[in-house]
Design an enzyme around this catalytic site. Structure first.
Site, short mmCIF file in Angstrom:
data_model
loop_
_atom_site.label_atom_id
_atom_site.label_comp_id
_atom_site.label_asym_id
_atom_site.label_seq_id
_atom_site.Cartn_x
_atom_site.Cartn_y
_atom_site.Cartn_z
N GLU A 221 3.46 3.77 8.08
CA GLU A 221 2.39 3.37 7.17
C GLU A 221 1.45 4.54 6.89
O GLU A 221 0.87 4.63 5.80
CB GLU A 221 1.62 2.19 7.76
CG GLU A 221 2.46 0.94 8.04
CD GLU A 221 3.22 0.44 6.82
OE1 GLU A 221 2.82 0.76 5.69
OE2 GLU A 221 4.23 -0.28 7.01
N HIS B 110 2.86 6.39 3.96
CA HIS B 110 2.50 5.71 2.70
C HIS B 110 1.08 6.08 2.29
O HIS B 110 0.81 6.41 1.13
CB HIS B 110 2.57 4.20 2.89
CG HIS B 110 3.93 3.60 2.71
ND1 HIS B 110 4.72 3.86 1.60
CD2 HIS B 110 4.63 2.72 3.48
CE1 HIS B 110 5.86 3.17 1.71
NE2 HIS B 110 5.82 2.48 2.84
#
Length: 487
Positions: free
Chosen positions: A259, A262
């Protein structure tokens, strides 16, 4: 009164940011009793956003701008909003509003169904989502199959025919490699990874790993959620949320890297500027699996395990820890999967959703079809819906066509790895150092800075990558695991 297109676009983006923030809150810190009202608010804001994006005056101004002598960036921006206008205006407002509410309420219902381990609770809603997607596809382009339209939304220019070919190539390579690994004599006792690792210490570990890959905490925040995700609120606010399991520290450790990858991409490009979901996933999977599982990376960070949980990790050798972090063990849960079986988790989901939209599979049979695929591909069978068809929230938020992006992202990540090595032959030494900025800067220069200005295919082409090709990924994984298991 003259139409101010800059103010109009700013208002559109502000509504998107408000929806992202509300979605973040609903999936992390919002109390359970608030979910129905959250869905209602999201529906209302989505309706207003729809009206802004389909405003006839806005469309007229966009058409006028397309006739002007614009620079490349302006052309891309105008085309972006024009594409959204065409897509949305094909769908009646009330249908769009009901669908927005349906997605939010179904995702909330999924959380309840997952907790109660009962797929039937959300089965009807899931069928409604599929039916609505098909109806919207008919509105937009009756000549293109609904599932092809969904794939196009996440990875423009990549059809199911291309994906079928790539995924078959992966299966043909992975299944024999898994058989070889199963017969390998190399073993380590890795049970220590399942011993209690406090959530507080997992959070400390995660912050160290995020710092190592360059995540900016002044522009981010960490939340807790049943299903890890990232949320780009705006260009100075990219958040991530992870799931913790006290008896599986690997789950959170690698999700922080995933994450975080991202979020770094979102902060570098600005909200909504990423070019495709496949390329987006390539950035998260690059940091999670190419960098985050690299031996050199853990040479610098293995000490964290010993420092945070000395009673468990104090006597564990580096070789054993590194093996444990990369061990190949077929499991039911995608988020816990090793690099090899992860690919199969995604292929299973792709094949199921493809068959749902082709009317080859009924929603009522989805749970049993899921279980059968797992038994056939991984040799294990879920005993519960929670570990089976309910483990991921994507479908229940309406995100059909998304899952292939994970494998496409892994394929891209391996191709990008080869491109980095051409510019930085000392790639392994860089990872072994404690300064990964050379790699981060390379990503920003060749990928992030372009946002939507370049399509995924254009970015690959600019790096002398002629086509999407699974072979670099297969080569990378084969070499890695033949070495790890001494095959």
């Amino acid at each position: 009164m003259n139409f101010n297109i800059k103010e109009h676009i700013a208002t559109i983006e502000h509504y998107k940011q408000a929806l992202s923030l509300l979605s973040w809150d609903a999936k992390t810190f919002a109390p359970p009793n608030s979910q129905k009202q959250h869905a209602t608010i999201q529906g209302t804001l989505s309706k207003e956003l729809y009206l802004l994006q389909t405003d006839p005056a806005f469309a007229k101004e966009l058409q006028h701008l397309q006739e002007q002598n614009l620079n490349q960036l302006q052309q891309k921006q105008v085309q972006h909003y024009w594409n959204i206008y065409q897509k949305l205006s094909a769908v009646p407002l009330e249908d769009y509003y009901r669908f927005s509410f349906l997605k939010a309420s179904t995702h909330a219902l999924w959380s309840q169904a997952r907790e109660q381990n009962e797929f039937k609770l959300v089965e009807d809603n899931l069928q409604q989502l599929i039916h609505t997607h098909k109806r919207f596809a008919e509105y937009r382009n009756p000549h293109l199959a609904p599932y092809e339209q969904l794939l196009e939304e996440y990875e423009p220019g990549v059809s199911s025919e291309t994906i079928d070919s790539l995924f078959q190539q992966i299966k043909d390579a992975i299944f024999p490699l898994l058989t070889k690994i199963k017969s390998s004599s190399v073993t380590h006792d890795t049970s220590f990874l399942n011993k209690p690792f406090s959530i507080k210490n997992q959070q400390k570990l995660g912050k160290h790993l995020l710092t190592a890959i360059g995540y900016n905490f002044k522009s981010g925040q960490i939340g807790t959620t049943p299903h890890p995700f990232s949320a780009g609120i705006h260009s100075q606010d990219a958040r991530l949320a992870v799931r913790y399991d006290e008896h599986d520290v690997k789950l959170a450790a690698f999700m922080f890297s995933h994450e975080g990858g991202h979020s770094i991409y979102m902060l570098d490009t600005g909200l909504g500027a990423y070019t495709s979901m496949g390329l987006h996933e390539s950035q998260s999977l690059f940091w999670e699996r190419i960098i985050g599982k690299h031996e050199g990376f853990w040479r610098n960070h293995a000490h964290l395990f010993k420092e945070l949980e000395p009673a468990i990790y104090g006597d564990i050798s580096f070789e054993t820890l590194y093996f444990a972090l990369n061990e190949v063990t077929p499991s039911l849960i995608r988020l816990q999967a090793d690099d090899l079986t992860y690919l199969l988790h995604i292929i299973i989901r792709y094949e199921l959703e493809r068959d749902l939209f082709a009317d080859k599979l009924r929603v009522s049979d989805l749970s049993s079809a899921w279980n059968a695929k797992y038994e056939a591909y991984l040799g294990i069978k879920p005993k519960t819906d929670r570990d089976g068809v309910l483990q991921d929230g994507h479908w229940y938020g309406g995100a059909f066509g998304y899952f292939p992006s994970y494998n496409l992202g892994f394929i891209y990540a391996a191709q990008l790895r080869e491109a980095v090595i051409k510019d930085h032959p000392q790639f392994d030494e860089i990872i072994s150092s404690q300064n990964l900025s050379l790699i981060a800067d390379w990503q920003k220069q060749h990928i992030h800075q372009y946002g939507k200005l370049k399509a995924s295919r254009e970015i690959l082409t600019s790096l002398s990558i002629d086509q999407i090709d699974a072979q670099p990924l297969i080569n990378y994984l084969t070499k890695k695991y033949e070495r790890l298991y001494k095959l």
